[in-house]
Write a protein that holds these residues in place. Structure first.
Motif, PDB file in Angstrom:
ATOM      1  N   ASP A  39      -3.220  13.759 -11.108  1.00 26.70           N
ATOM      2  CA  ASP A  39      -3.721  12.532 -10.685  1.00 26.70           C
ATOM      3  C   ASP A  39      -2.412  11.831 -12.581  1.00 26.70           C
ATOM      4  N   LYS A  40      -3.252  12.815 -13.167  1.00 27.04           N
ATOM      5  CA  LYS A  40      -2.378  11.979 -14.610  1.00 27.04           C
ATOM      6  C   LYS A  40      -0.507  12.608 -14.980  1.00 27.04           C
ATOM      7  N   PHE A  41      -0.651  14.128 -14.162  1.00 28.58           N
ATOM      8  CA  PHE A  41       1.040  14.847 -13.759  1.00 28.58           C
ATOM      9  C   PHE A  41       1.486  13.359 -12.745  1.00 28.58           C
ATOM     10  N   ASN A  42       1.362  13.009 -12.165  1.00 25.61           N
ATOM     11  CA  ASN A  42       1.509  11.866 -11.032  1.00 25.61           C
ATOM     12  C   ASN A  42       2.380  10.774 -12.302  1.00 25.61           C
ATOM     13  N   GLU A  43       1.434  10.347 -12.812  1.00 26.04           N
ATOM     14  CA  GLU A  43       1.286   8.527 -13.365  1.00 26.04           C
ATOM     15  C   GLU A  43       2.484   8.915 -14.853  1.00 26.04           C
ATOM     16  N   THR A  44       2.548  10.374 -15.037  1.00 25.30           N
ATOM     17  CA  THR A  44       3.381  10.481 -16.344  1.00 25.30           C
ATOM     18  C   THR A  44       4.808  11.032 -16.302  1.00 25.30           C
ATOM     19  N   LYS A  45       4.235  12.050 -14.917  1.00 24.26           N
ATOM     20  CA  LYS A  45       6.037  13.226 -14.883  1.00 24.26           C
ATOM     21  C   LYS A  45       7.064  12.879 -13.625  1.00 24.26           C
ATOM     22  N   GLN A  46       5.945  11.873 -12.775  1.00 23.06           N
ATOM     23  CA  GLN A  46       6.748  12.025 -11.861  1.00 23.06           C
ATOM     24  C   GLN A  46       7.425  10.110 -11.656  1.00 23.06           C
ATOM     25  N   LYS A  47       8.425   9.755 -10.974  1.00 22.06           N
ATOM     26  CA  LYS A  47       9.095   8.746 -10.588  1.00 22.06           C
ATOM     27  C   LYS A  47       8.703   8.066  -8.916  1.00 22.06           C
ATOM     28  N   PHE A  48       7.473   7.273  -9.446  1.00 26.79           N
ATOM     29  CA  PHE A  48       7.170   6.546  -7.970  1.00 26.79           C
ATOM     30  C   PHE A  48       8.230   5.724  -7.466  1.00 26.79           C
ATOM     31  N   SER A  49       8.103   5.083  -5.836  1.00 26.31           N
ATOM     32  CA  SER A  49       7.829   3.875  -5.848  1.00 26.31           C
ATOM     33  C   SER A  49       7.242   2.835  -6.358  1.00 26.31           C
ATOM     34  N   ILE A  50       7.484   1.841  -6.485  1.00 25.87           N
ATOM     35  CA  ILE A  50       6.498   1.126  -7.153  1.00 25.87           C
ATOM     36  C   ILE A  50       5.140   0.391  -6.587  1.00 25.87           C
ATOM     37  N   ASP A  51       5.698   0.473  -4.605  1.00 29.32           N
ATOM     38  CA  ASP A  51       4.253   0.282  -4.004  1.00 29.32           C
ATOM     39  C   ASP A  51       3.938   1.599  -3.329  1.00 29.32           C
ATOM     40  N   SER A  52       2.809   1.560  -2.877  1.00 29.28           N
ATOM     41  CA  SER A  52       2.514   2.898  -2.195  1.00 29.28           C
ATOM     42  C   SER A  52       2.902   2.186  -0.493  1.00 29.28           C
ATOM     43  N   TYR A  53       3.015   2.490   0.605  1.00 29.53           N
ATOM     44  CA  TYR A  53       2.769   2.931   2.001  1.00 29.53           C
ATOM     45  C   TYR A  53       1.970   3.244   2.900  1.00 29.53           C
ATOM     46  N   THR A  54       2.500   3.107   3.570  1.00 29.01           N
ATOM     47  CA  THR A  54       1.230   3.525   4.692  1.00 29.01           C
ATOM     48  C   THR A  54       2.760   3.526   6.328  1.00 29.01           C
ATOM     49  N   LYS A  55       1.632   4.254   7.480  1.00 27.28           N
ATOM     50  CA  LYS A  55       2.906   4.109   9.053  1.00 27.28           C
ATOM     51  C   LYS A  55       2.906   2.457   8.982  1.00 27.28           C
ATOM     52  N   GLU A  56       1.597   1.466   9.354  1.00 20.51           N
ATOM     53  CA  GLU A  56       2.468   0.653   9.031  1.00 20.51           C
ATOM     54  C   GLU A  56       3.310  -0.159   8.411  1.00 20.51           C
ATOM     55  N   ASN A  57       3.349  -0.546   7.176  1.00 20.50           N
ATOM     56  CA  ASN A  57       4.217  -1.169   6.271  1.00 20.50           C
ATOM     57  C   ASN A  57       5.806  -0.562   6.021  1.00 20.50           C
ATOM     58  N   ILE A  58       5.987   1.174   6.209  1.00 20.74           N
ATOM     59  CA  ILE A  58       6.839   1.740   5.544  1.00 20.74           C
ATOM     60  C   ILE A  58       7.973   1.615   5.170  1.00 20.74           C
ATOM     61  N   SER A  59       8.674   0.650   6.889  1.00 19.78           N
ATOM     62  CA  SER A  59      10.168   0.039   6.957  1.00 19.78           C
ATOM     63  C   SER A  59      10.130  -1.042   6.171  1.00 19.78           C
ATOM     64  N   GLU A  60       9.655  -1.138   4.877  1.00 18.53           N
ATOM     65  CA  GLU A  60       9.900  -2.554   4.596  1.00 18.53           C
ATOM     66  C   GLU A  60      10.863  -1.436   3.125  1.00 18.53           C
ATOM     67  N   VAL A  61      10.372  -0.209   3.341  1.00 25.32           N
ATOM     68  CA  VAL A  61      11.623   0.508   2.589  1.00 25.32           C
ATOM     69  C   VAL A  61      13.397   0.600   2.456  1.00 25.32           C
ATOM     70  N   ASN A  62      13.354   0.281   3.247  1.00 28.46           N
ATOM     71  CA  ASN A  62      14.484  -0.021   4.273  1.00 28.46           C
ATOM     72  C   ASN A  62      15.218  -0.998   3.251  1.00 28.46           C
ATOM     73  N   ASN A  63      15.031  -2.165   2.849  1.00 26.51           N
ATOM     74  CA  ASN A  63      15.791  -2.951   1.355  1.00 26.51           C
ATOM     75  C   ASN A  63      15.609  -2.020   0.367  1.00 26.51           C
ATOM     76  N   ILE A  64      15.444  -1.218   0.081  1.00 28.53           N
ATOM     77  CA  ILE A  64      14.975  -1.146  -1.424  1.00 28.53           C
ATOM     78  C   ILE A  64      16.327   0.718  -1.890  1.00 28.53           C
ATOM     79  N   TYR A  65      16.450   1.067  -0.163  1.00 26.34           N
ATOM     80  CA  TYR A  65      16.812   2.110  -0.937  1.00 26.34           C
ATOM     81  C   TYR A  65      18.339   2.339  -0.275  1.00 26.34           C
ATOM     82  N   ASP A  66      19.266   3.592  -0.337  1.00 21.83           N
ATOM     83  CA  ASP A  66      20.316   3.452   0.122  1.00 21.83           C
ATOM     84  C   ASP A  66      20.604   4.863   0.920  1.00 21.83           C
TER      85      ASP A  66
END
Length: 370
Positions: free
Chosen positions: A80-107
């Motif tokens: 968890d610490k590696f993910n928090e300090t070394k990885q670059k994640f999307s600001i929000d977390s997503y599930t199958k129900e709302n992941i379509s929202e990322v269409n407005n974020i990524y090219d």
């Protein structure tokens, strides 16, 4: 321009988190913003969650739980610490129900590099086919894998339907390329696993130095902990006067060696870096041995159902079949790997793989500038 990558990132598996890190960094090195989409698969979350006492259903499970729970909790904190300090994640977390929202974020979107198209592993989760992406021209894969030799009949329609919508497909082994060609009649490029896109200098920046033994050691890192693998490691230990360090998640200590059960990803790299020899049955064990220019020996899984294809693929590419452990033996223990030759091969393969990514990014930028 902003790129989103999708993979199995939320696990306590060194290869999974480090390949996610490497792909995100490689794309950023090409001059664009890139994030790992923090997709929470309900099924995979259950698979990888640490059991609580209430989950225990038998005496055997209870004994195993008692012997592993402390290590598992410590390991999870480190990942968890590696993910928090070394990885670059999307600001929000997503599930199958709302992941379509990322269409407005990524090219554009890249899915890979793990067995993201193995529907046995993810409970037929078509999110990993990028089915939530509204524009098919933004769908790409990088080093994706099926994890089976051919697509099972019950998955054939759903797999064909979804992959036909991809703009470009790159897989991590020849086996995947043949599946795409036979199933879709399309070409697929075989590319390097993301962990091989970053060279030793990049990995050294995040590795953690390990204050360990005062003498040379053999690092054992296995997928299938077979008696023959340990037989070889012990013989090599005696012959070369080396200790053995064994990175594992087993609840039973292996005698005659130092057992490491809760190393962080950074510590894992540190153990690789400090090893004199690496003995492994893991693809990423081989990949990091190559990155760090280590003398290594590998063993293939002899079970009928195995995942040898990607290991065999990289071994064929670098021409190191003679490092295979067969029946607990290898006759090349006194010969060093010619890393000038290996590095030359990897440099060419790395260039082709990065060009695949770069060409896609350039094409997306071009469309966006029209």
């Amino acid at each position: 321009m902003k790129v989103g990558t999708l993979t199995y990132h939320d696990t306590r598996n060194y290869g999974a988190v480090l390949q996610a890190y490497a792909l995100q960094r490689t794309i950023e090195n090409l001059g664009v913003d890139c994030e790992i989409i923090d997709y929470k698969s309900e099924y995979l979350n259950q698979v990888y969650k640490i059991k609580s006492f209430n989950d225990i259903k038998s005496i055997k499970e209870f004994i195993k739980w008692i012997l592993t729970i402390t290590h598992d909790k410590k390991s999870k904190l480190k990942f968890d610490k590696f993910n928090e300090t070394k990885q670059k994640f999307s600001i929000d977390s997503y599930t199958k129900e709302n992941i379509s929202e990322v269409n407005n974020i990524y090219d554009c979107f890249f899915v890979g590099s793990d067995q993201v198209w193995n529907l046995n592993l993810n409970d037929i989760d078509t999110t990993y086919f990028l089915d939530f992406v509204s524009d098919n021209d933004k769908k790409f894969s990088y080093a994706a894998s099926f994890g089976y030799k051919s697509v099972p009949n019950n998955y054939l329609d759903i797999t064909t339907k979804n992959l036909n919508l991809f703009k470009k497909i790159a897989v991590r082994e020849e086996q995947g390329k043949h599946i795409i060609e036979n199933m879709l009649g399309k070409t697929a490029q075989v590319v390097l696993d993301p962990t091989l896109l970053l060279e030793k200098e990049s990995w050294s920046k995040i590795e953690e130095n390990i204050n360990t033994l005062n003498k040379d050691y053999i690092l054992v890192y296995s997928v299938a902990a077979t008696p023959s693998l340990f037989e070889f490691a012990k013989k090599l230990s005696k012959e070369k006067n080396c200790e053995i360090i064994y990175i594992n998640r087993s609840y039973i200590n292996k005698l005659g060696m130092k057992n490491i059960r809760s190393a962080s990803p950074e510590e894992f790299l540190g153990y690789i870096s400090g090893a004199k020899y690496i003995v492994t049955s893991s693809f990423h064990g081989v990949a990091f041995a190559l990155n760090y220019k280590k003398e290594f020996f590998y063993e293939l899984d002899t079970k009928p159902q195995n995942n040898n294809s990607r290991l065999e693929s990289i071994i064929d590419i670098v021409g190191l079949k003679d490092r295979e452990i067969i029946n607990g033996t290898n006759n090349k223990v006194d010969e060093n790997i010619d890393y000038n030759k290996v590095d030359s091969i990897l440099k060419e393969e790395r260039s082709k793989s990065i060009n695949y990514l770069n060409d896609i990014i350039k094409s997306i930028k071009k469309v966006g500038n029209k």
